[in-house]
Design an enzyme around this catalytic site. Structure first.
Site, PDB file in Angstrom:
ATOM      1  CG  HIS A 131      42.952-110.478  51.355  1.00 57.27           C
ATOM      2  ND1 HIS A 131      41.645-110.197  51.632  1.00 57.27           N
ATOM      3  CD2 HIS A 131      42.982-110.966  50.102  1.00 57.27           C
ATOM      4  CE1 HIS A 131      40.913-110.478  50.560  1.00 57.27           C
ATOM      5  NE2 HIS A 131      41.700-110.945  49.623  1.00 57.27           N
TER       6      HIS A 131
ATOM      7  NE  ARG B 238      45.374-111.310  45.358  1.00 57.27           N
ATOM      8  CZ  ARG B 238      45.932-112.532  45.352  1.00 57.27           C
ATOM      9  NH1 ARG B 238      47.221-112.676  45.152  1.00 57.27           N
ATOM     10  NH2 ARG B 238      45.187-113.600  45.574  1.00 57.27           N
TER      11      ARG B 238
ATOM     12  NE  ARG C 217      41.919-108.629  42.129  1.00 54.81           N
ATOM     13  CZ  ARG C 217      42.011-109.462  43.168  1.00 54.81           C
ATOM     14  NH1 ARG C 217      41.429-110.637  43.126  1.00 54.81           N
ATOM     15  NH2 ARG C 217      42.688-109.122  44.231  1.00 54.81           N
TER      16      ARG C 217
ATOM     17  CD  GLU D 103      36.747-112.728  43.167  1.00 52.57           C
ATOM     18  OE1 GLU D 103      37.600-113.262  43.877  1.00 52.57           O
ATOM     19  OE2 GLU D 103      36.843-111.547  42.778  1.00 52.57           O
TER      20      GLU D 103
ATOM     21  CG  ASN E  97      42.092-117.563  47.160  1.00 51.16           C
ATOM     22  OD1 ASN E  97      42.434-118.728  47.038  1.00 51.16           O
ATOM     23  ND2 ASN E  97      42.885-116.549  46.876  1.00 51.16           N
TER      24      ASN E  97
ATOM     25  NE  ARG F 135      40.196-115.044  50.980  1.00 49.27           N
ATOM     26  CZ  ARG F 135      40.485-114.455  49.822  1.00 49.27           C
ATOM     27  NH1 ARG F 135      39.503-114.093  49.000  1.00 49.27           N
ATOM     28  NH2 ARG F 135      41.719-114.248  49.468  1.00 49.27           N
TER      29      ARG F 135
ATOM     30  CB  CYS G  93      44.249-116.275  39.409  1.00 48.23           C
ATOM     31  SG  CYS G  93      42.740-115.364  39.807  1.00 48.23           S
TER      32      CYS G  93
HETATM   33  C1  PEP Z   1      40.416-115.223  44.852  1.00 46.70           C
HETATM   34  O1  PEP Z   1      39.449-114.826  45.489  1.00 46.70           O
HETATM   35  O2  PEP Z   1      40.628-116.422  44.602  1.00 46.70           O
HETATM   36  C2  PEP Z   1      41.427-114.268  44.381  1.00 46.70           C
HETATM   37  C3  PEP Z   1      42.404-114.663  43.597  1.00 46.70           C
HETATM   38  O3  PEP Z   1      41.321-112.974  44.808  1.00 46.70           O
HETATM   39  P1  PEP Z   1      41.813-112.483  46.247  1.00 46.70           P
HETATM   40  O4  PEP Z   1      42.507-113.647  46.890  1.00 46.70           O
HETATM   41  O5  PEP Z   1      42.692-111.322  46.024  1.00 46.70           O
HETATM   42  O6  PEP Z   1      40.519-112.150  46.924  1.00 46.70           O
HETATM   43 MG    MG Z   2      38.977-112.697  45.532  1.00 47.47          MG
END
Ligand code: PEP
Ligand code: MG
Length: 739
Positions: A355, A462, A498, A593, A616, A627, A664
């Site tokens: 993040h 976000r 979101r 996700e 992601n 990640r 996204c």
């Molecule tokens: C994702 O998980 O792809 C996403 C867009 O949300 P975040 O990156 O904020 O977890």
């Molecule tokens: Mg996410």
């Protein structure tokens, strides 16, 4: 008047000496030899190529200065440099590592004490004393020599005299890293936390320093206590962990060592820094995870103490234009540093899916991760070029390298001007297929990117980012003001809001860190929202109020089961029933996700108004690959057979019911991935604003029909290998695409 201890006397004479510009290393070794009653005192400095060179000596043959050289690992001096640990030897010449150098004339000296000259975690050289008589040096003597070594490292390197004396701190070095957020910047490096050297090293009045230490300790313990008492229920695992930290903070062993160092003439912060340095050196060798963590706790405490002592916690350092170097960094901390004006960031243990990296991209802040060893090699104040696009950091660049970068930057400015011309061009491929590009956002300052990029809307807002920026969750009215401003700026353009996705690495600064084994798969995001519905309901209310009769799209994150989606939707309906005016249109959707949703697609597509693929998290959970772990970043590819099969099944389910589908995650930011997504049927992509025009350039130049047919053939024949990036990239290059 109190009698000065020998250690204090040496340090105060050193202080006087170091204050003068005319002081050389030879003066310093002469003083140390005299005060420590040693027949020899020498300094070896690390030079390029891992060579230690004798730079100054009292007692060895003066002609060997500049001539005697040892490789790191060679001889006792080399061993000390390699291990970062002192050696105290009564019979040095019979030590297995001893390397005889006839030109030095050191045969008569039996005993030797050698300590590393360290700065941060990096060894700059070695300081030695030698005596004829065979004896072990006392602990006090060892302590004094280590303190002198610290002073040498700090003053000689930080004031730039290292070039005069030849410490390796001034040599250029290049580090390979991975791209987190693109861009190129020049600037002075800034090390944060325990890696930062204290500003004041020596102090006359040790009683006053001890009192300062006690005061800072008291404040720090109180902070920990109140955190434990007020924020955590008894018996919780996090409480145990913090309790352990509190015990470490009260541990006598290291505090006694700090106090001794103060009595030896160091300032309180320099004493803490010096003991922390030892811990760091010890930590390198420890494999036991429990012990490593305890030492890491100590390092953290040391950093807090130093900050409390030198006032940098209440008076944050000015970071304007700096390139921040840190080991780890959360998104909230990054926002804090951004506020202080950093121009770029290097996160030693950061990866592109983390993040902090996403926030860096949102802020347009150049960032790289996984740059091993960079913190140990850098000094605050070193010039650096951060070339995030190439994944490199060049410390102390040569002027010619710097000039080359200046030229590259000028060229880039021209390219981005060309991109901006693209802003108003229609979003269609070369052969006429339309696509829709949106931006991901989370901060007010990102909203002008809608106009700058000509984006179709905000495909992912976000909401937690604004909360992390302010450090808490605002009340309903304040939240409504934030969301309503977003809708005002967006106008007719859609915004997918979101709901809060806190947890994992997205924590509010003052929220007690939930110590979970696997926080990314833990109690986070919508799970928190459903278990503690008050916060989620307040947010939904704020969104409805902000809409004030306009269209509203609400998207739930981390949905794992259709019943979670239904529950969340139920909360939204309950709020919507109470709020007037009702939105002109209320669209309710979900992020895709969590892989379990893939086996609930018919229900999901029947009930959601829209679905946005969060590539992601989906990638991380699909491949069971964190990640945030740099070592895994290259291991599993989004452009791979399993991922494409998965996406195709989602596209088929969505088109069967007409649900609008978008993506996204960060995959949308990469032109090649975006081309593939469009080719398989996802024509709405939301990405960081800084990537949008580059993606638009790539897609606009694409002959989609030809690409689709190539991709079809490739997918038919490629079942045996995982990543398709190479062949697709080759096709794109052959067809003149800049992807
Ligand atoms: C994702 O998980 O792809 C996403 C867009 O949300 P975040 O990156 O904020 O977890
Ligand atoms: Mg996410």
């Amino acid at each position: 008047m109190a009698v000065q201890s020998p250690a204090r006397r040496l340090l105060s004479r050193l202080r006087v000496m170091m204050a003068s510009d005319a002081t050389s290393l030879s003066d310093i070794v002469a003083l140390v030899a005299g005060e420590m009653v040693a027949e020899v005192c020498s300094v070896y400095a690390l030079r390029a190529g891992e060579i230690l060179e004798l730079r100054a000596t009292r007692g060895l043959n003066p002609n060997s200065v500049g001539r005697t050289r040892l490789r790191v690992g060679e001889g006792i001096v080399g061993l000390v440099a390699a291990t970062g640990q002192p050696l105290n030897l009564a019979d040095a010449q019979n030590h297995p590592a001893f390397a005889y150098r006839p030109e030095t004339g050191e045969e008569p000296y039996a005993s030797m004490l050698a300590v590393p000259v360290r700065r941060g975690g990096r060894t700059l050289g070695v300081l030695t004393v030698q005596n004829r008589a065979s004896r072990h040096y006392t602990d006090d003597e060892a302590e004094v020599l280590e303190t002198v070594a610290m002073l040498l490292a700090n003053s000689l390197v930080s004031d730039g005299t290292d070039t005069r004396e030849g410490f390796a701190g001034s040599l250029p070095r290049q580090f390979d890293a991975s791209l987190l957020s693109s861009g190129i910047v020049f600037g002075a490096v800034l090390l944060a936390g325990a890696d930062m050297a204290p500003k004041r090293l020596l102090a006359e009045d040790s009683a006053a320093e001890l009192a300062r230490l006690q005061h800072a300790l008291g404040a720090m313990r109180q902070g920990l206590d109140s955190l434990i008492e007020t924020q955590l229920p008894a018996g919780d695992a996090p409480r145990d962990i913090l309790d352990a930290t509190r015990q470490v903070a009260a541990d006598d062993g290291w505090l006694r060592r700090v106090a001794e160092a103060i009595r030896g003439g160091l300032s309180a912060e320099a004493a803490v820094h010096r003991i922390a340095q030892d811990f760091r050196a010890r930590m390198r060798k420890i494999v036991d995870p429990y012990l490593r963590e305890r030492l890491a706790d100590l390092e953290d405490l040391a950093a807090r103490l130093i900050a409390a002592l030198d006032g940098s916690d209440s008076n944050p350092v000015d970071a304007t234009g700096a390139i921040l170097l840190v080991r780890r960094l959360g998104p909230a901390q990054l926002l804090e540093w951004h506020r202080r004006g950093i121009a770029g960031v290097v996160i030693e243990e950061g990866s592109a899916g983390g993040h902090a990296a996403i926030v860096a991209r949102a802020l347009g802040l150049p960032a790289v991760g996984g740059a091993r060893g960079v913190i140990d090699a850098a000094e605050s104040g070193d010039e650096a070029v951060l070339d995030a696009d190439e994944g490199t950091l060049i410390l102390r660049p040569d002027p010619s390298v710097r000039e080359a970068y200046e030229r590259a930057l000028a060229a880039r400015a021209m390219r981005s001007a060309a991109w901006h011309a693209l802003r108003d061009a229609p979003s269609v491929t070369r052969d006429g297929t339309p696509f829709s590009l949106m931006i991901n956002a989370g901060l007010g300052l990102e909203l002008d990117q809608l106009a700058i990029t000509g984006a179709r809307g905000i495909g992912l807002f976000r909401t937690e980012i604004a909360m992390m920026a302010r450090g808490s969750i605002p009340d309903v009215a304040e939240q409504a003001a934030i969301y309503s401003r977003v809708m005002d700026v967006a106008g007719d353009r859609p915004v997918l809001f979101r709901t809060l996705d806190l947890g994992s690495d997205k924590l509010l600064p003052d929220s007690p860190r939930a110590e979970e084994e696997n926080p990314a798969m833990g109690w986070r995001s919508l799970r928190v929202g459903l278990d503690r519905p008050a916060i989620l309901r307040r947010q939904l209310r704020a969104l409805l109020l902000a809409a004030g009769g306009r269209k509203l799209s609400v998207m739930f994150p981390m949905v794992a089961t259709i019943s979670e989606f239904r529950q969340a939707r139920g909360l939204l309906f309950a709020e919507a029933a109470r709020i007037r005016p009702a939105p002109e249109k209320l669209s309710i959707g979900t992020m895709l996700e969590v892989p379990s949703l893939l086996w609930q697609l018919p229900e999901l597509m029947a009930e959601a108004n829209f679905v946005s693929i969060g590539s992601n998290d989906l990638t991380q959970f699909l491949f069971a690959a964190d990640r945030g772990t740099p070592a895994l970043a290259e291991r599993y590819d989004f452009l791979s057979v399993p991922m494409l099969r998965l996406l195709v099944s989602v596209i088929e389910a969505a088109s069967a019911t007409g649900v609008s589908l978008s993506l996204c995650g960060e995959a949308a930011s990469r032109p090649l991935d975006a081309a593939v997504l469009l080719a398989i049927g996802i024509d709405t992509l939301s990405m960081s604003a800084s990537s949008l025009l580059g993606v638009k350039e790539g897609l606009s130049a694409l002959d989609l029909k030809a690409f689709k047919s190539y991709l079809q053939t490739l997918r038919r024949t490629a079942a045996t290998y995982t990543s398709l990036r190479e062949p697709i990239g080759a096709w794109a290059r052959d067809h003149g695409l800049n992807v």
